[in-house]
Write a protein that holds these residues in place. Structure first.
Motif, short mmCIF file in Angstrom:
data_model
loop_
_atom_site.label_atom_id
_atom_site.label_comp_id
_atom_site.label_asym_id
_atom_site.label_seq_id
_atom_site.Cartn_x
_atom_site.Cartn_y
_atom_site.Cartn_z
N VAL A 234 7.41 -1.24 -12.27
CA VAL A 234 6.74 -1.98 -11.35
C VAL A 234 5.58 -1.48 -11.28
O VAL A 234 4.63 -2.37 -11.19
CB VAL A 234 7.68 -2.08 -10.08
CG1 VAL A 234 6.95 -2.81 -8.93
CG2 VAL A 234 9.10 -2.76 -10.21
N GLY A 235 5.24 -0.16 -11.07
CA GLY A 235 3.69 0.16 -10.71
C GLY A 235 2.84 -0.03 -12.16
O GLY A 235 1.81 -0.31 -11.76
N LEU A 238 2.02 -3.73 -11.85
CA LEU A 238 0.84 -4.05 -10.92
C LEU A 238 -0.39 -3.54 -11.47
O LEU A 238 -1.34 -4.33 -11.12
CB LEU A 238 1.37 -3.32 -9.44
CG LEU A 238 2.21 -3.92 -8.74
CD1 LEU A 238 2.61 -2.86 -7.73
CD2 LEU A 238 2.09 -5.35 -8.15
N VAL A 241 -1.54 -6.06 -14.16
CA VAL A 241 -1.96 -7.52 -13.57
C VAL A 241 -3.18 -7.49 -13.07
O VAL A 241 -4.13 -8.32 -13.01
CB VAL A 241 -0.66 -7.95 -12.89
CG1 VAL A 241 -1.00 -9.03 -12.01
CG2 VAL A 241 0.54 -8.01 -13.62
N GLY A 242 -3.34 -6.46 -12.06
CA GLY A 242 -4.51 -6.28 -11.42
C GLY A 242 -5.85 -6.11 -12.44
O GLY A 242 -6.89 -6.88 -12.07
N GLY A 363 1.54 -7.87 -18.38
CA GLY A 363 0.38 -7.78 -17.39
C GLY A 363 -0.77 -8.38 -17.89
O GLY A 363 -1.25 -9.06 -17.01
N GLY A 367 -1.87 -11.41 -15.38
CA GLY A 367 -3.26 -10.98 -14.66
C GLY A 367 -4.20 -12.01 -15.25
O GLY A 367 -4.89 -12.57 -14.29
N PHE A 387 -8.02 -8.71 -6.08
CA PHE A 387 -7.20 -7.86 -7.11
C PHE A 387 -7.77 -6.54 -7.02
O PHE A 387 -7.08 -5.42 -7.35
CB PHE A 387 -7.34 -8.49 -8.61
CG PHE A 387 -6.64 -9.47 -8.59
CD1 PHE A 387 -5.14 -9.45 -8.82
CD2 PHE A 387 -6.98 -10.99 -8.59
CE1 PHE A 387 -4.49 -10.64 -8.81
CE2 PHE A 387 -6.21 -12.04 -8.59
CZ PHE A 387 -4.81 -11.93 -8.94
N VAL A 390 -5.04 -5.28 -4.61
CA VAL A 390 -3.93 -5.18 -5.25
C VAL A 390 -3.91 -3.80 -6.03
O VAL A 390 -2.92 -3.10 -5.98
CB VAL A 390 -3.50 -6.25 -6.40
CG1 VAL A 390 -2.51 -6.09 -7.13
CG2 VAL A 390 -3.58 -7.41 -5.48
N LEU A 391 -4.95 -3.45 -6.72
CA LEU A 391 -5.29 -2.14 -7.50
C LEU A 391 -4.82 -0.70 -6.39
O LEU A 391 -4.22 0.17 -6.80
CB LEU A 391 -6.33 -2.17 -8.17
CG LEU A 391 -6.20 -2.96 -9.59
CD1 LEU A 391 -7.58 -3.15 -10.10
CD2 LEU A 391 -5.39 -2.34 -10.36
N SER A 394 -1.21 -0.59 -5.35
CA SER A 394 -0.53 -0.37 -6.45
C SER A 394 -0.76 1.36 -6.50
O SER A 394 0.34 1.95 -6.80
CB SER A 394 -0.91 -0.92 -7.95
OG SER A 394 -2.29 -0.44 -8.21
N PHE A 397 1.49 2.49 -4.00
CA PHE A 397 2.97 2.45 -4.26
C PHE A 397 3.32 3.51 -5.33
O PHE A 397 4.33 4.02 -5.30
CB PHE A 397 3.14 1.15 -5.07
CG PHE A 397 4.54 0.99 -5.76
CD1 PHE A 397 5.57 0.61 -4.79
CD2 PHE A 397 4.98 1.05 -7.17
CE1 PHE A 397 6.76 0.28 -5.40
CE2 PHE A 397 5.94 0.90 -7.55
CZ PHE A 397 7.04 0.29 -6.64
#
Length: 409
Positions: A234-235, A238, A241-242, A363, A367, A387, A390-391, A394, A397
């Motif tokens: 998941v990490g 993220l 994608v970012g 990703g 992204g 984003f 978002v990063l 992440s 996270f």
């Protein structure tokens, strides 16, 4: 547990001896590591070439540039499938033979693309390249575990993945230059020659590597449901994608937010590529200090750079610094996550590598997609601040949720 690791006890359910777990070598095989780096470089260079040769290929084959662009798409799609299936489909074959086979596929693909009489043949050969790319990439980190002592694995993986960074720097500009100079087919003949050199080096450098803990399709599921692995993926998604939401729009970002001209833009993109290479190599050292720190630090720095580009007053010197920081940080991402995957499930390292390949490709696609939607709604500034956040999220996270596998960190 210990009897399984010894490789001596028969498996009563299958009446077959389990695969032997071979300990890491005492002495590192750096020439073999370099041969894998050259293989990664050759494969990624071949993957990127159509992007720099769209127009001459389209004109020669009498098709649209959009159709030629699908040469990249089909390669990526085949790489995803190959990355997932390689470990299980080749589970009984010496890993040296498998790696050499992928290099042969690269040679065949590039040479037949150079001879392609039509777009159908070209796309078919690009699928062949994708098979080689996905399989080779999925095995890279797991193979590093067989070539160097355990403390040197992060360094070995960083050297292997430096081939990605070098290909990113040279493939498009060099392909475009050689295409204008000698024609697009000559560029693919040059890529074929690079493949032959790679094959010769690998023939001499790679040792025999008997299969370990033979993977099956169900092994992929057992890796995915591993609690630590599932959270980490998941990490990883993220982060990718970012990054690719940002990277897809790096050119309009620099043109509008920083107001650079064409020559300055080229210089900044080249600086990004060089920084990416340096970051890839430096990641091997940082990983030996702390794996989780590396995993979290990379997206944090990219996020800060993105927010800086979006929110700070336009200044070419500051923008150049932020672009270099971005390149340095992203250089360590593939290295760090490949190390993390193999160390989290070391007995299923090749299957884990295949899942990482799929995660990275997913990703990239996601992204670019969500970045494009954001760009359409709010412009490039919105892409960079959303984003960027978002990063940074992440990174938080990863810090709170992703565990340090093995001894690293």
């Amino acid at each position: 547990m210990s009897s399984n690791l010894s490789g001596t006890a028969p498996d009563s359910r299958t009446n077959r001896a389990p695969a032997t777990v071979v300990p890491p070598p005492v002495e590192p095989k750096w020439m073999a590591v370099m041969s894998l780096a050259l293989g990664v470089f050759g494969l990624l260079t071949a993957e990127y070439l159509p992007a720099s040769l769209l127009t001459p290929i389209a004109e020669d084959l009498g098709v649209s540039e959009a159709l030629v662009g699908q040469a990249v798409t089909v390669t990526a799609g085949a790489a995803v499938v190959s990355g997932l299936l390689t470990a299980s489909l080749t589970r009984r074959i010496d890993r040296r033979v498998v790696l050499l086979g992928f290099t042969v596929l690269m040679i065949v693909s590039n040479s037949l693309v150079a001879l392609a009489p039509n777009m159908f043949v070209l796309l078919a050969m690009r699928i062949l390249l994708g098979v080689a790319l996905g399989g080779f990439w999925s095995m890279a980190a797991a193979t590093a575990m067989r070539l160097v002592p355990a403390p040197l694995i992060p360094r070995a993986v960083s050297i292997i993945f430096s081939g990605i960074a070098v290909a990113t720097i040279v493939a498009v500009p060099l392909g475009s230059y050689l295409g204008d100079l000698a024609g697009w087919r000559s560029v693919f003949w040059a890529a074929t020659a690079l493949g032959v050199v790679t094959l010769v080096l690998q023939l001499f450098a790679l040792p025999r590597m008997t299969p370990q803990n033979a993977a099956r399709l169900k092994t992929l599921w057992s890796v995915l449901i591993h609690p630590s692995f599932a959270i980490g993926i998941v990490g990883m998604l993220l982060v990718h994608v970012g990054h690719y939401a940002l990277f897809t729009y790096i050119r309009p970002a620099l043109e509008t937010m920083v107001d650079v001209d064409t020559s300055t833009l080229a210089a900044l993109l080249f600086a990004f590529g060089v920084a990416n290479l340096v970051g890839t190599l430096a990641a091997g050292w940082l990983l030996q200090l702390s794996l989780r720190l590396t995993l979290a630090l990379m997206p944090l720095l990219i996020g800060i750079a993105a927010l800086g580009l979006a929110l700070l007053p336009a200044n070419q010197g500051m923008s150049a610094t932020l672009v270099v920081v971005w390149g340095l940080a992203f250089g360590g991402v593939s290295v760090a996550w490949s190390n993390w995957a193999t160390l989290t499930v070391p007995d299923k390292a090749e299957s884990a590598g295949g899942i990482v390949v799929v995660g990275v490709q997913s990703g990239i696609a996601a992204g670019a997609g969500v970045g494009g939607a954001t760009f359409g709604l709010g412009g490039v500034v919105a892409v960079f601040w959303i984003f960027g956040v978002v990063l940074i999220a992440s990174a938080l996270f990863i810090t709170l949720s992703v565990k340090n596998p093995g001894r690293h960190g």
